[in-house]
Structures are given as C-alpha cells and as structure tokens.
Design a protein around this motif. Structure first.
Motif, PDB file in Angstrom:
ATOM      1  N   ASP A  91      45.507  29.158 -33.164  1.00  0.00           N
ATOM      2  CA  ASP A  91      45.312  27.974 -32.340  1.00  0.00           C
ATOM      3  C   ASP A  91      46.671  27.448 -31.900  1.00  0.00           C
ATOM      4  O   ASP A  91      47.672  27.612 -32.570  1.00  0.00           O
ATOM      5  CB  ASP A  91      44.577  26.873 -33.126  1.00  0.00           C
ATOM      6  N   GLY A  92      46.672  26.772 -30.734  1.00  0.00           N
ATOM      7  CA  GLY A  92      47.881  26.123 -30.272  1.00  0.00           C
ATOM      8  C   GLY A  92      48.842  27.093 -29.614  1.00  0.00           C
ATOM      9  O   GLY A  92      48.578  28.288 -29.504  1.00  0.00           O
ATOM     10  N   PRO A  93      49.968  26.574 -29.164  1.00  0.00           N
ATOM     11  CA  PRO A  93      50.951  27.409 -28.482  1.00  0.00           C
ATOM     12  C   PRO A  93      51.578  28.415 -29.443  1.00  0.00           C
ATOM     13  O   PRO A  93      51.661  28.190 -30.640  1.00  0.00           O
ATOM     14  CB  PRO A  93      51.985  26.399 -27.981  1.00  0.00           C
ATOM     15  N   ALA A 149      68.480  45.864 -19.421  1.00  0.00           N
ATOM     16  CA  ALA A 149      69.254  44.764 -18.855  1.00  0.00           C
ATOM     17  C   ALA A 149      68.341  43.595 -18.488  1.00  0.00           C
ATOM     18  O   ALA A 149      68.678  42.425 -18.726  1.00  0.00           O
ATOM     19  CB  ALA A 149      70.023  45.251 -17.631  1.00  0.00           C
ATOM     20  N   LEU A 150      67.178  43.895 -17.913  1.00  0.00           N
ATOM     21  CA  LEU A 150      66.216  42.847 -17.577  1.00  0.00           C
ATOM     22  C   LEU A 150      65.766  42.084 -18.814  1.00  0.00           C
ATOM     23  O   LEU A 150      65.574  40.866 -18.778  1.00  0.00           O
ATOM     24  CB  LEU A 150      65.003  43.466 -16.877  1.00  0.00           C
ATOM     25  N   ASN A 151      65.623  42.796 -19.921  1.00  0.00           N
ATOM     26  CA  ASN A 151      65.145  42.171 -21.149  1.00  0.00           C
ATOM     27  C   ASN A 151      66.140  41.171 -21.733  1.00  0.00           C
ATOM     28  O   ASN A 151      65.764  40.353 -22.581  1.00  0.00           O
ATOM     29  CB  ASN A 151      64.809  43.231 -22.206  1.00  0.00           C
ATOM     30  N   TYR A 152      67.392  41.231 -21.305  1.00  0.00           N
ATOM     31  CA  TYR A 152      68.317  40.195 -21.747  1.00  0.00           C
ATOM     32  C   TYR A 152      67.848  38.823 -21.254  1.00  0.00           C
ATOM     33  O   TYR A 152      68.005  37.815 -21.945  1.00  0.00           O
ATOM     34  CB  TYR A 152      69.736  40.486 -21.247  1.00  0.00           C
ATOM     35  N   PHE A 153      67.268  38.784 -20.075  1.00  0.00           N
ATOM     36  CA  PHE A 153      66.699  37.532 -19.580  1.00  0.00           C
ATOM     37  C   PHE A 153      65.331  37.253 -20.198  1.00  0.00           C
ATOM     38  O   PHE A 153      65.072  36.154 -20.684  1.00  0.00           O
ATOM     39  CB  PHE A 153      66.575  37.567 -18.052  1.00  0.00           C
ATOM     40  N   THR A 154      64.457  38.262 -20.195  1.00  0.00           N
ATOM     41  CA  THR A 154      63.088  38.026 -20.654  1.00  0.00           C
ATOM     42  C   THR A 154      63.021  37.722 -22.153  1.00  0.00           C
ATOM     43  O   THR A 154      62.228  36.880 -22.579  1.00  0.00           O
ATOM     44  CB  THR A 154      62.198  39.233 -20.328  1.00  0.00           C
ATOM     45  N   HIS A 155      63.845  38.374 -22.957  1.00  0.00           N
ATOM     46  CA  HIS A 155      63.817  38.114 -24.391  1.00  0.00           C
ATOM     47  C   HIS A 155      64.422  36.754 -24.724  1.00  0.00           C
ATOM     48  O   HIS A 155      63.943  36.059 -25.629  1.00  0.00           O
ATOM     49  CB  HIS A 155      64.555  39.224 -25.140  1.00  0.00           C
ATOM     50  N   ILE A 156      65.484  36.373 -24.004  1.00  0.00           N
ATOM     51  CA  ILE A 156      66.021  35.023 -24.200  1.00  0.00           C
ATOM     52  C   ILE A 156      64.965  33.994 -23.831  1.00  0.00           C
ATOM     53  O   ILE A 156      64.764  33.003 -24.551  1.00  0.00           O
ATOM     54  CB  ILE A 156      67.294  34.829 -23.352  1.00  0.00           C
ATOM     55  N   GLY A 157      64.269  34.231 -22.728  1.00  0.00           N
ATOM     56  CA  GLY A 157      63.209  33.312 -22.327  1.00  0.00           C
ATOM     57  C   GLY A 157      62.095  33.229 -23.354  1.00  0.00           C
ATOM     58  O   GLY A 157      61.562  32.143 -23.637  1.00  0.00           O
ATOM     59  N   LEU A 158      61.722  34.373 -23.937  1.00  0.00           N
ATOM     60  CA  LEU A 158      60.675  34.378 -24.959  1.00  0.00           C
ATOM     61  C   LEU A 158      61.099  33.566 -26.173  1.00  0.00           C
ATOM     62  O   LEU A 158      60.305  32.801 -26.739  1.00  0.00           O
ATOM     63  CB  LEU A 158      60.361  35.818 -25.369  1.00  0.00           C
ATOM     64  N   ILE A 159      62.353  33.707 -26.566  1.00  0.00           N
ATOM     65  CA  ILE A 159      62.856  32.967 -27.712  1.00  0.00           C
ATOM     66  C   ILE A 159      62.826  31.449 -27.432  1.00  0.00           C
ATOM     67  O   ILE A 159      62.352  30.657 -28.242  1.00  0.00           O
ATOM     68  CB  ILE A 159      64.282  33.426 -28.083  1.00  0.00           C
ATOM     69  N   VAL A 160      63.312  31.090 -26.259  1.00  0.00           N
ATOM     70  CA  VAL A 160      63.327  29.672 -25.890  1.00  0.00           C
ATOM     71  C   VAL A 160      61.915  29.106 -25.841  1.00  0.00           C
ATOM     72  O   VAL A 160      61.656  27.979 -26.308  1.00  0.00           O
ATOM     73  CB  VAL A 160      64.033  29.478 -24.529  1.00  0.00           C
ATOM     74  N   ASN A 161      60.983  29.885 -25.311  1.00  0.00           N
ATOM     75  CA  ASN A 161      59.613  29.387 -25.132  1.00  0.00           C
ATOM     76  C   ASN A 161      58.783  29.377 -26.399  1.00  0.00           C
ATOM     77  O   ASN A 161      57.685  28.798 -26.415  1.00  0.00           O
ATOM     78  CB  ASN A 161      58.895  30.242 -24.085  1.00  0.00           C
ATOM     79  N   THR A 162      59.268  30.026 -27.470  1.00  0.00           N
ATOM     80  CA  THR A 162      58.448  30.119 -28.682  1.00  0.00           C
ATOM     81  C   THR A 162      59.147  29.561 -29.925  1.00  0.00           C
ATOM     82  O   THR A 162      58.666  29.741 -31.041  1.00  0.00           O
ATOM     83  CB  THR A 162      58.056  31.576 -28.963  1.00  0.00           C
ATOM     84  N   MET A 163      60.285  28.908 -29.758  1.00  0.00           N
ATOM     85  CA  MET A 163      60.985  28.344 -30.916  1.00  0.00           C
ATOM     86  C   MET A 163      60.188  27.177 -31.506  1.00  0.00           C
ATOM     87  O   MET A 163      59.537  26.444 -30.775  1.00  0.00           O
ATOM     88  CB  MET A 163      62.384  27.867 -30.510  1.00  0.00           C
TER      89      MET A 163
END
Length: 242
Positions: A11-13, A228-242
């Motif tokens: 449940d939840g984010p 190289a693309l995953n440097y952006f996407t993985h940083i974004g995932l970390i920020v969005n799920t902390m």
C-alpha cells in the motif's frame, strides 16, 4: 532497470531503503559496452594489413575497463545477495558476466602491454592471435552460453522492467515485456558473438568474423548508451523513492 513488482509496496507510494539496495550496474553497463566496442575495434585493426596498432594505447584502454568490471563484478558476485532488499538474481545477471569480461580484458591488457610490439610486427596477426586466444576461447564460449541463459530468464520471468517511479524507463512499467525483451536481446547478441568467437579467430574478415563484429558492436553501443541513460533514470528512481 529492475522488476517493478518485486519493489512495489503493498500500500502507498513505493519506498526503498537504499542503504540496503546498492546498485552500480550503471558504470558496469557503460564499461561493458565500451569494452565490446574496443574488442571489435581492435579486431578490425588486427585484420588490416600494415595497420599501426599502438598496442600500449589499447592495453591502457583494456586495463581501465577491465579493472572497473573486475572490481564491481567481483564484489557483486561474492556479496550474496548484494541488495538485501531484493534482487539476488542481479548477482548472476550483472555481477558474474562483468567479472568474467573484466578478467578477460585485464589479461588482454597485460598481453598487449608486454607483447604488443611482437603482435604489431607479426606477418600473420590473425593467426598469431588465434594461437594465443585459442585456449581461453573455451571459457568465452561457456560465458556465451551463459548469456543465452540470462536472456531466456529475462523473457521467461519478465525481468529488467523498471517501476513507474523511474524516469523514462518507468513509462513502460505497465508493459514489462518491452524492457525485458530489449535487455535479453542485448545478452543474446553478446552470446552469439561469444559462441562464434573461436571459429572466427583465424579469419576476422570472414563471414563468421563479421557476424561476431556486428553482434558485439551493436550490443556494445546499446549497452553504453543505455548505461549512460541510467545515470539519469537511476538517480531519479532514488530521489522518487527515498
């Protein structure tokens, strides 16, 4: 690029304890992609008559990438599971092939550094390389078959799909087979090149040599760009799920 359903909370984010979820397949993908491109580039130079090799430069390039892949692959392979929050299969999918490729690149770097001049001046470069690389090609074939196994597992279990919280890749979260197929095809391309490698050693300009070069060049380019693309996407995932 992970399986979204294994990360999702009931449940939840979606929240991830990143202290228990180390991930560095970003630099591994970039290094592996660059390494495959280097192998193809060196093979083409070896096949060209009278081409100046500059073996020390190739040795340095192979050594740098080999060291990165060996260290990260070894750590991921021996730390079981690397991510306590899940994904023990990552140790096999990313860690072990990176370790194998890294050690092979370090061995090639050592050979080029110490015997590069002999290779550059040899009248039959492909034949000389075939004699040197023949024994280790058995291991390369084995890892090629392993890549087929990873590709099959990726399709069968729908691995590699990103959660919706990951930028760009997360847009395909509702269609996990797209990313699963994409990454599995990359592993399959590497596998095809590895399995055909022994037969193509003595004739890099022949049909099999061209197939190996095409498979590794395409897979290398896509691994490098995707990493190289995953440097952006993985940083974004970390920020969005902390």
């Amino acid at each position: 690029m992970e399986t979204a359903r294994l990360l999702a909370a009931a449940d939840g984010p979606l929240k991830i304890n990143w202290a228990e979820m180390p991930t560095y397949n970003t630099i591994m993908a970039v290094a592996a992609g660059a390494g495959l491109l280097l192998v193809v580039g060196l093979g083409r130079r070896l096949a060209g008559r009278g081409t100046v090799l500059h073996p020390e430069g190739w040795a340095l390039a192979f050594g740098v990438l080999g060291l990165i892949l060996t260290l990260t692959g070894l750590h991921m392979t021996l730390t079981w599971p690397l991510a306590a929050g899940g994904f023990p299969f990552d140790n096999i999918i990313f860690g072990e092939p990176s370790l194998a490729f890294g050690v092979l690149m370090l061995a090639a770097a050592l050979f080029l550094w110490r015997r590069g001049t002999i290779l550059e001046e040899h009248p039959d470069r492909p034949g000389y390389v075939a004699g040197i690389a023949g024994p280790v090609s058995i291991f390369i074939v084995g890892m090629g078959l392993a890549c087929f196994g990873i590709a099959a597992a990726g399709i069968w279990y729908e691995l590699f799909a990103a959660p919706e919280q990951e930028p760009i890749s997360g847009l395909l979260a509702d269609h996990p087979m797209i990313e699963a197929t994409f990454i599995s095809v990359l592993y399959a391309l590497v596998g095809v090149g590895a399995v055909l490698f022994p037969a193509a050693l003595g004739a890099p300009r022949g049909p099999l040599g061209r197939v190996v070069g095409f498979c590794w060049a395409l897979a290398g380019l896509l691994f490098l760009i995707f990493g190289a693309l995953n440097y952006f996407t993985h940083i974004g995932l970390i920020v969005n799920t902390m």
